[in-house]
Design an enzyme around this catalytic site. Structure first.
Site, PDB file in Angstrom:
ATOM      1  N   GLU A  17       0.758  -1.259  -0.016  1.00 54.74           N
ATOM      2  CA  GLU A  17       0.080   0.142   0.028  1.00 54.74           C
ATOM      3  C   GLU A  17       0.765   1.224   0.014  1.00 54.74           C
ATOM      4  OE1 GLU A  17      -3.130   0.170  -0.835  1.00 54.74           O
ATOM      5  OE2 GLU A  17      -2.931   2.530  -0.223  1.00 54.74           O
ATOM      6  N   HIS A  69       3.890   1.675  -1.674  1.00 57.35           N
ATOM      7  CA  HIS A  69       3.815   2.148  -3.072  1.00 57.35           C
ATOM      8  C   HIS A  69       2.843   2.530  -3.931  1.00 57.35           C
ATOM      9  CE1 HIS A  69       7.093  -1.222  -2.179  1.00 57.35           C
ATOM     10  NE2 HIS A  69       7.860  -0.281  -2.569  1.00 57.35           N
ATOM     11  N   GLN A 108      22.792  -2.145  -3.872  1.00 56.89           N
ATOM     12  CA  GLN A 108      22.791  -1.566  -2.440  1.00 56.89           C
ATOM     13  C   GLN A 108      22.521  -2.500  -1.559  1.00 56.89           C
ATOM     14  OE1 GLN A 108      18.693   0.122  -4.093  1.00 56.89           O
ATOM     15  NE2 GLN A 108      18.028  -0.190  -2.258  1.00 56.89           N
ATOM     16  N   LYS A 159       9.301   6.993   4.716  1.00 58.94           N
ATOM     17  CA  LYS A 159       9.579   5.737   5.666  1.00 58.94           C
ATOM     18  C   LYS A 159      11.148   5.778   5.370  1.00 58.94           C
ATOM     19  CE  LYS A 159      10.298   1.329   5.507  1.00 58.94           C
ATOM     20  NZ  LYS A 159      10.398   0.535   4.837  1.00 58.94           N
ATOM     21  N   SER A 192       8.167  -3.989   2.575  1.00 62.17           N
ATOM     22  CA  SER A 192       8.270  -5.246   1.849  1.00 62.17           C
ATOM     23  C   SER A 192       8.840  -6.301   2.750  1.00 62.17           C
ATOM     24  CB  SER A 192       9.310  -5.159   0.572  1.00 62.17           C
ATOM     25  OG  SER A 192       8.558  -4.350  -0.340  1.00 62.17           O
TER      26      SER A 192
HETATM   27  O1  PAF Z   1      13.358   2.246  -1.964  1.00 63.39           O
HETATM   28  C1  PAF Z   1      13.707   1.452  -2.576  1.00 63.39           C
HETATM   29  O2  PAF Z   1      12.880   0.475  -3.006  1.00 63.39           O
HETATM   30  C2  PAF Z   1      14.867   1.498  -3.048  1.00 63.39           C
HETATM   31  O3  PAF Z   1      16.184   1.863  -2.484  1.00 63.39           O
HETATM   32  C3  PAF Z   1      15.081   2.275  -4.577  1.00 63.39           C
HETATM   33  C4  PAF Z   1      14.738   3.904  -4.507  1.00 63.39           C
HETATM   34  C5  PAF Z   1      14.131   1.932  -5.651  1.00 63.39           C
HETATM   35  C6  PAF Z   1      16.521   2.238  -5.196  1.00 63.39           C
HETATM   36  O4  PAF Z   1      16.775   0.621  -5.524  1.00 63.39           O
END
Ligand code: PAF
Length: 288
Positions: A42, A44, A68, A156, A193
């Site tokens: 929700e 996103h 990342q 968040k 997630s």
């Molecule tokens: O917040 C996220 O889901 C990720 O860090 C992003 C901004 C899509 C970069 O991979």
């Protein structure tokens, strides 16, 4: 809605979409962008709905970005749920979903890094070395591919949002970064997630994180300014199973730790429940 995986096909689809939107409204449409790693929830969806309200061309990316994640982090087990994600994008009014594979985004012979300094040094930056370098690199690439007018990010991930705002300012990206409020479950737990890793019992325990932040916010509103005392309010509500990784009161812009809190400062924390890592924050506001 179109699902596209190559950069070249994306550029054509975006051009067509912009032309169609301009024809319908006889003006250049605003191009909106929501970057995601999929497993949409929700939080996103609220970003995508806001984009749909404000922009004529709506683009979402789905890419689980390997750069990342640290070597001992959850890249391999990060939930990948493309079919369900596409339904959510469609419902939120997205025009193009850009879902490249790793080879499309990262060429073998890349020599360029994107490193935002200072504001990446504390909080999650300290706990996850290199994490924000991966975020700024992929977001810079996505901004160059998508070329949006407005990019939407959730509060968040406050430190991430500041890193992206700073990168946009420092590198003169021509776009606006819009911060959208954290969406919470009824219990107060911030949508993420990673919540899907929690057991029912852990979910209930995790709701004490926001209870702590709220109590601290109320103490600030009642006039408390000492950072240590405000932090003690956060801890006072927290379930014993929640293990704090960091708890910081920092300047909203600089993310520098404060001994005494001011209007606009942020309480940021990361905590573990079992092996699941959760983050949350609130912005401190002096009530009128
Ligand atoms: O917040 C996220 O889901 C990720 O860090 C992003 C901004 C899509 C970069 O991979």
């Amino acid at each position: 809605m179109e699902l596209i995986s190559s950069i070249e096909a994306f550029r054509t689809a975006k051009l067509n979409c912009c032309r169609a939107a301009a024809k319908a409204n006889s003006a250049r449409p605003l191009v909106g962008f929501v970057a995601t790693m999929g497993n949409l929830h929700e939080g996103h969806c609220s970003l995508m709905r806001r984009m749909s309200e404000e922009c004529g061309v709506r683009i979402t990316s789905i890419f689980v970005n390997p750069t990342q994640f640290g070597p001992s982090e959850d890249f391999a087990k990060y939930p990948r749920t493309l079919e369900a994600d596409l339904d959510k994008c469609e419902q939120a009014g997205v025009d193009i979903v850009f879902a490249p594979d790793n080879g499309e985004i990262y060429l073998q012979d890349r020599c360029t890094e994107v490193k935002v300094s200072r504001i990446t040094e504390g909080c999650c930056g300290l706990m996850r070395p290199g994490h924000f370098d991966g975020v700024s690199l992929v977001v810079a690439k996505l901004f160059n591919i998508v070329q949006p007018d407005i990019a939407y990010f959730g509060q968040k991930d406050y430190q991430q949002l500041r890193v992206i705002q700073q990168m946009v300012q420092d590198l003169n990206f021509q776009l606006q970064v819009t911060m959208c409020q954290t969406v919470r479950e009824e219990s107060g737990l911030a949508m993420s997630s990673r919540n899907s890793y929690l057991t029912t019992e852990q979910r209930a325990q995790a709701s004490s994180i926001y209870a702590g932040l709220k109590a601290a916010g109320e103490a600030f509103n009642a006039g408390e300014r000492k950072a240590d005392t405000i932090k003690a309010w956060v801890r006072s509500q927290m379930d014993a199973q929640v293990r704090l990784e960091y708890l910081e009161i920092a300047g909203g812009e600089t993310l520098e730790p404060r001994a005494s809190a001011n209007d606009g400062d942020v309480i940021l924390l990361a905590a573990r429940l079992g092996t699941t890592r959760l983050i949350d924050n609130i912005i401190l506001r002096v009530r009128e």
